[in-house]
Design a protein around this motif. Structure first.
Motif, mmCIF file in Angstrom:
data_model
loop_
_atom_site.group_PDB
_atom_site.id
_atom_site.type_symbol
_atom_site.label_atom_id
_atom_site.label_comp_id
_atom_site.label_asym_id
_atom_site.label_seq_id
_atom_site.Cartn_x
_atom_site.Cartn_y
_atom_site.Cartn_z
ATOM 1 N N SER A 164 0.560 3.650 -3.303
ATOM 2 C CA SER A 164 0.354 4.850 -3.068
ATOM 3 C C SER A 164 1.181 6.933 -2.632
ATOM 4 C CB SER A 164 0.213 5.573 -1.058
ATOM 5 O OG SER A 164 -0.405 6.637 -0.692
ATOM 6 N N GLN A 178 1.043 -1.007 0.051
ATOM 7 C CA GLN A 178 0.204 -0.148 0.260
ATOM 8 C C GLN A 178 0.654 1.373 -0.718
ATOM 9 O OE1 GLN A 178 -2.671 -0.372 3.754
ATOM 10 N NE2 GLN A 178 -3.924 -1.515 1.905
ATOM 11 N N VAL A 185 -7.248 2.501 1.396
ATOM 12 C CA VAL A 185 -6.536 3.274 1.045
ATOM 13 C C VAL A 185 -6.035 4.900 1.833
ATOM 14 C CG1 VAL A 185 -6.257 4.791 -1.761
ATOM 15 C CG2 VAL A 185 -6.641 2.642 -1.257
ATOM 16 N N THR A 219 -3.403 6.959 2.274
ATOM 17 C CA THR A 219 -3.484 8.433 1.640
ATOM 18 C C THR A 219 -3.006 9.724 2.753
ATOM 19 O OG1 THR A 219 -4.817 7.982 -0.470
ATOM 20 C CG2 THR A 219 -4.422 10.101 0.285
#
Length: 139
Positions: A56, A52, A116, A120
């Motif tokens: 990102s 991730q 997500v 972020t």
């Protein structure tokens, strides 16, 4: 900030060196280019990057997929002009007077934010701090 060479060297550290410290290093490389030497390491380095984290950063045009977690060493700390520890879980002692700065990074999962959206938020928090650090290091 006083540096030992004409190009300041910053070392980003977290526990596994698979997520936050790799993100910070990637963001600094993208922001500073050759004006800052960047490395990252972990106090208990893992074996893979956090997928991730990689995704990102890719969303903002930064590719860290070629990086590998590295185990922190005293030589790495000694070679840095500044060590930045991301979060309170990793503990890093100064070596030969190298300054150590701790960034208490936002952890959205403590507020129930995952996936997500979590990544972020972490990326954006670290990016803001990296931009401020890059300015400090290159002014």
């Amino acid at each position: 900030m006083t540096t030992t060479s004409s190009t300041p060297r910053v070392l980003f550290v977290c526990v596994k060196n698979g997520g936050k410290s790799q993100m910070a290093a990637g963001l600094m490389r993208a922001a500073a280019g050759s004006t800052v030497e960047v490395d990252s390491a972990g106090t208990k380095a893992g074996t893979t990057l956090n997928a991730q984290s990689v995704t990102s950063l890719a969303e903002v045009g930064i590719d860290i997929s070629d990086q590998q977690p590295k185990q922190l060493s005293d030589d790495m700390v000694r070679a840095a002009d500044l060590v930045v520890v991301l979060g309170s879980e990793a503990q890093v002692d100064s070596v030969d007077g190298t300054p150590v700065e701790v960034w208490e990074t936002d952890e959205p999962s403590l507020r129930g934010i995952e996936g997500v959206e979590r990544m972020t938020s972490i990326r954006d928090d670290i990016a803001e701090r990296v931009a401020q650090l890059q300015q400090r290091l290159t002014d």
